[in-house]
Design an enzyme around this catalytic site. Structure first.
Site, PDB file in Angstrom:
ATOM      1  N   GLN A 251     -12.868  -5.045   0.951  1.00 32.97           N
ATOM      2  CA  GLN A 251     -11.537  -4.460   1.174  1.00 32.97           C
ATOM      3  C   GLN A 251     -11.660  -2.940   1.134  1.00 32.97           C
ATOM      4  OE1 GLN A 251     -10.106  -6.966  -2.084  1.00 32.97           O
ATOM      5  NE2 GLN A 251      -8.405  -7.689  -0.808  1.00 32.97           N
ATOM      6  N   ASP A 283       1.946  -4.609  -0.866  1.00 32.69           N
ATOM      7  CA  ASP A 283       0.865  -4.956  -1.780  1.00 32.69           C
ATOM      8  C   ASP A 283       0.214  -3.696  -2.351  1.00 32.69           C
ATOM      9  OD1 ASP A 283      -0.943  -7.075  -2.846  1.00 32.69           O
ATOM     10  OD2 ASP A 283      -2.449  -5.953  -1.714  1.00 32.69           O
ATOM     11  N   GLU A 325       4.727  -4.020  -5.059  1.00 40.16           N
ATOM     12  CA  GLU A 325       3.951  -4.859  -5.984  1.00 40.16           C
ATOM     13  C   GLU A 325       3.100  -3.964  -6.873  1.00 40.16           C
ATOM     14  OE1 GLU A 325       0.364  -7.063  -7.381  1.00 40.16           O
ATOM     15  OE2 GLU A 325       0.267  -5.757  -5.637  1.00 40.16           O
TER      16      GLU A 325
HETATM   17  C1  GLC Z   1      -2.481  -7.527  -5.096  1.00 43.57           C
HETATM   18  C2  GLC Z   1      -2.510  -9.013  -4.850  1.00 43.57           C
HETATM   19  C3  GLC Z   1      -3.817  -9.568  -5.293  1.00 43.57           C
HETATM   20  C4  GLC Z   1      -4.908  -8.900  -4.526  1.00 43.57           C
HETATM   21  C5  GLC Z   1      -4.796  -7.381  -4.635  1.00 43.57           C
HETATM   22  C6  GLC Z   1      -5.647  -6.725  -3.616  1.00 43.57           C
HETATM   23  O1  GLC Z   1      -2.547  -7.223  -6.430  1.00 43.57           O
HETATM   24  O2  GLC Z   1      -1.434  -9.632  -5.499  1.00 43.57           O
HETATM   25  O3  GLC Z   1      -3.881 -10.950  -5.120  1.00 43.57           O
HETATM   26  O4  GLC Z   1      -6.143  -9.301  -5.018  1.00 43.57           O
HETATM   27  O5  GLC Z   1      -3.492  -6.919  -4.391  1.00 43.57           O
HETATM   28  O6  GLC Z   1      -5.064  -6.850  -2.337  1.00 43.57           O
HETATM   29  C1  GLC Z   2      -3.473  -5.780  -8.677  1.00 46.36           C
HETATM   30  C2  GLC Z   2      -2.624  -5.881  -9.897  1.00 46.36           C
HETATM   31  C3  GLC Z   2      -3.416  -6.394 -11.058  1.00 46.36           C
HETATM   32  C4  GLC Z   2      -4.105  -7.655 -10.652  1.00 46.36           C
HETATM   33  C5  GLC Z   2      -4.981  -7.388  -9.473  1.00 46.36           C
HETATM   34  C6  GLC Z   2      -5.727  -8.566  -8.998  1.00 46.36           C
HETATM   35  O1  GLC Z   2      -4.339  -4.757  -8.895  1.00 46.36           O
HETATM   36  O2  GLC Z   2      -2.094  -4.623 -10.185  1.00 46.36           O
HETATM   37  O3  GLC Z   2      -2.623  -6.675 -12.155  1.00 46.36           O
HETATM   38  O4  GLC Z   2      -4.867  -8.110 -11.701  1.00 46.36           O
HETATM   39  O5  GLC Z   2      -4.201  -6.933  -8.421  1.00 46.36           O
HETATM   40  O6  GLC Z   2      -5.053  -9.738  -9.148  1.00 46.36           O
END
Ligand code: GLC
Ligand code: GLC
Length: 650
Positions: A251, A283, A325
């Site tokens: 990513q 996101d 988020e």
């Molecule tokens: C957000 C999503 C998580 C993902 C991350 C990277 O936190 O909820 O599932 O891994 O972003 O995109």
């Molecule tokens: C995002 C969220 C974090 C979560 C991660 C992967 O970074 O902020 O809390 O653990 O995604 O799920």
């Protein structure tokens, strides 16, 4: 502010479009003119020094106008209806479910045939987890997008999504999808061009020739996935460079200091708007701005970019609300709602992740004090912005609330978190839970928690032991957790499977594309034979489903629990019981929740009901009525029990 030059410029662009600015498009024209200068100002704050700032700005305006012109009439009509309601999304009539289309029912086409299931439960808002193209072997559940405009084949096509949208319309259902703003897949066209040496696209990412700058960043940037993706940079052999990868190595973080990147991504936001999305989940917005010497999270520029997106959306698609988020500390989360003259003008929603985690804190400790210590901060949310309230989602549970809150309750922060980790992973002797640690970082001692609602509440172990008493307690805890979050204010978001009590699914361990990430244990593949059991009385599925259904129905009956920013905590003089009231236009709702395994007694005085104007209390959960007369009488709350009470005036 009015800006004459901008006005002239906008008028000349508009003359190329066939818009009726004195008639049907007048509202759009007014929105554009009143926001133009704010858009310019926000844009300048970020990009004024950039060589391409001026032409990109011009293009930005063009794109907003283009998006509005292309917006289907049905959505324009919906925009009008929503705007007329003033904050349509604060309503108590909306209940959401978050689901993976493939794991829930295979395809978008099949989902169209499941609408009756949602209707039966009372769910009228769907969050479809990432739908756009993502390489199956390196997808992070769809959060590594290789084409932002192409629906991934495994779900169907864009035409299927549009068809589903129309079907949902016939049932007045709302749609939420994601925009993965912070990064793109290493298979995205931009990344492929960057690998090929194209400098234009290398500038779409944070790419460096050697480790000099990456090393400096790494000094202050925390690791998100320390076990599976340590560090924040990945070596790219094709072009012999290092690229920033905050999440997984596949990513690639997008470089928002380049205005061209902002332009591309805003266009994708508007593309999703025109698919009829009601709420767009942005996101990982906390991560979109990077600066050496900082932790690269929650930076002021990230907020400016979000405000800029909000302003552009307000003009082109005012019916689209935004959810940020950001899963960050309580003081930081507030900033995503905007402040000052941007109060409630940044993200319309945020996840109430602090409250979510604190519910788990209360369930393990039976103590409400850490939760209460967080409230003064959480209650600063401005009117007009709202929460997504939830107990579980597709991600882990982070214990990211402040140490100070834990100390206030008399606990040592390190030992307290350690206890919670042990409790939910079942390491603690008397723990009924079956979860796992996620992203444990031995260096910092940090760890988050994976596991399904049911397994964390003890259902998995209880079923294994065939222990009826423990099964009942687990079900009671599941409903307690849901009830507590449903009535707080905001849109309740159920995670699919939790409505029937799915326990952990360990099959991810044999799938190479998933085994490194234990969040998959709580992302079930729905077995519709199991879900059929909702119709068989006394099964776990039936009890959990009908309990959840009842909670949703109660919430829809009580206007006071819409998000009027009217949440007030009361003091039950009992550390095991959390109690809040929601008063609105003569109606008062009380939620009381016993997080301990002992019976608790609550005097009517604790409700602040001694004024004599309220005489009768109706409990919508148990169906009982109470007459408030003698202050010696008590409300008796069973272990892990709760009451959803409406006060009736004399
Ligand atoms: C957000 C999503 C998580 C993902 C991350 C990277 O936190 O909820 O599932 O891994 O972003 O995109
Ligand atoms: C995002 C969220 C974090 C979560 C991660 C992967 O970074 O902020 O809390 O653990 O995604 O799920």
């Amino acid at each position: 502010m009015y800006n004459h030059q901008l006005h002239q410029r906008v008028n000349s662009i508009l003359s190329q479009y066939n818009l009726d600015i004195a008639g049907s498009d007048n509202a759009f024209y007014i929105r554009l003119m009143t926001s133009a200068d704010t858009i310019r100002e926000l844009y300048q704050e970020i990009y004024s020094g950039h060589t391409t700032a001026a032409p990109v700005f011009e293009q930005l305006f063009l794109n907003i106008i283009k998006a509005y012109s292309a917006r289907p009439a049905t959505f324009k009509n919906k925009d009008e209806a929503k705007v007329a309601k003033d904050n349509w999304f604060l309503s108590n009539q909306i209940t959401g479910m978050s689901l993976y289309v493939d794991r829930f029912c295979g395809t978008l086409g099949n989902l169209g045939n499941k609408l009756a299931y949602f209707e039966k439960l009372g769910v009228n808002f769907l969050h479809l987890m990432p739908l756009f193209e993502s390489p199956p072997a390196a997808s992070d559940g769809g959060y590594a997008v290789s084409d932002f405009r192409r629906v991934d084949e495994r779900f169907g096509s864009l035409a299927d999504l549009k068809r589903l949208r129309r079907k949902m319309d016939t049932k007045q259902m709302y749609l939420m999808t994601d925009i993965v703003l912070n990064h793109a897949s290493n298979q995205h066209e931009w990344a492929l061009k960057a690998k090929n040496g194209d400098p234009k696209y290398q500038d779409y990412f944070y790419m460096y020739d050697d480790r000099a700058i990456p090393d400096q960043y790494d000094q202050t940037m925390p690791e998100i996935f320390p076990e599976s993706s340590p560090g924040n940079f990945t070596y790219v052999p094709e072009c012999n460079k290092w690229v920033m990868t905050v999440f997984h190595h596949y990513q690639w973080d997008l470089n928002y200091s380049n205005p061209a990147v902002f332009l591309e991504m805003l266009d994708i936001v508007l593309f999703y708007a025109n698919l009829g999305v009601d709420l767009l989940r942005i996101d990982a917005p906390a991560f979109i701005w990077k600066q050496l010497g900082t932790n690269c999270q929650n930076l002021p520029q990230a907020h400016i970019l979000l405000r800029l997106i909000k302003q552009c959306v307000l003009v082109a698609a005012p019916g689209l609300a935004l959810l940020g988020e950001a899963i960050v500390a309580p003081a930081e989360i507030m900033k995503y709602f905007g402040n000052g003259r941007f109060a409630a003008k940044e993200c319309d929603f945020a996840y109430n992740a602090t409250q979510m985690a604190l519910q788990w804190d209360m369930l393990a400790t039976g103590d409400t004090r850490v939760m209460l210590a967080a409230q003064s901060q959480l209650q600063q949310k401005p009117y007009g912005a709202s929460w997504i309230t939830y107990t579980r989602c597709h991600d882990d549970i982070g214990l990211g609330y402040d140490d100070e809150m834990i100390r206030k309750a008399g606990y040592d922060p390190y030992r307290h978190r350690r206890f919670l980790q042990d409790y939910y992973t079942g390491n603690f002797v008397s723990s009924p839970s079956a979860g796992a640690l996620f992203s444990a970082n031995p260096q910092t001692g940090d760890a988050r928690i994976s596991g399904s609602l049911a397994s964390l509440c003890g259902l998995e172990k209880a079923i294994k032991r065939n222990d009826t008493g423990a099964i009942n307690t687990a079900i009671q805890k599941i409903l307690l957790m849901q009830a507590h979050s449903f009535f707080l204010g905001g849109i309740p978001m159920i995670f699919y499977g939790d409505e029937v009590g799915y326990t952990n699914d360990y099959s991810y361990l044999t799938d190479e594309a998933k085994s490194y990430d234990n969040r998959w244990m709580h992302r079930p593949v729905i077995d519709w034979h199991k879900n059929e059991l909702i119709n068989s009385p006394d099964t776990v599925e039936n009890i959990v489903f009908s309990g959840t259904q009842k909670l949703i129905a109660i919430r829809k009956k009580i206007p006071a629990v819409a998000d009027h920013n009217n949440l007030a905590w009361f003091k039950p003089y009992n550390i095991h019981v959390a109690g809040y009231s929601r008063a609105y236009e003569g109606q008062v709702f009380y939620g009381v929740f016993n997080f301990s395994n002992e019976v608790c007694y609550l005097s009517w005085a604790a409700f602040g009901l001694n004024q004599g104007n309220i005489t009768q209390l109706t409990d919508h959960w148990t169906g009982k009525d109470y007459i408030v007369s003698n202050s010696d009488e008590h409300l008796i709350i069973e272990p892990f029990g709760f009451h959803l009470i409406e006060a009736l005036q004399a």
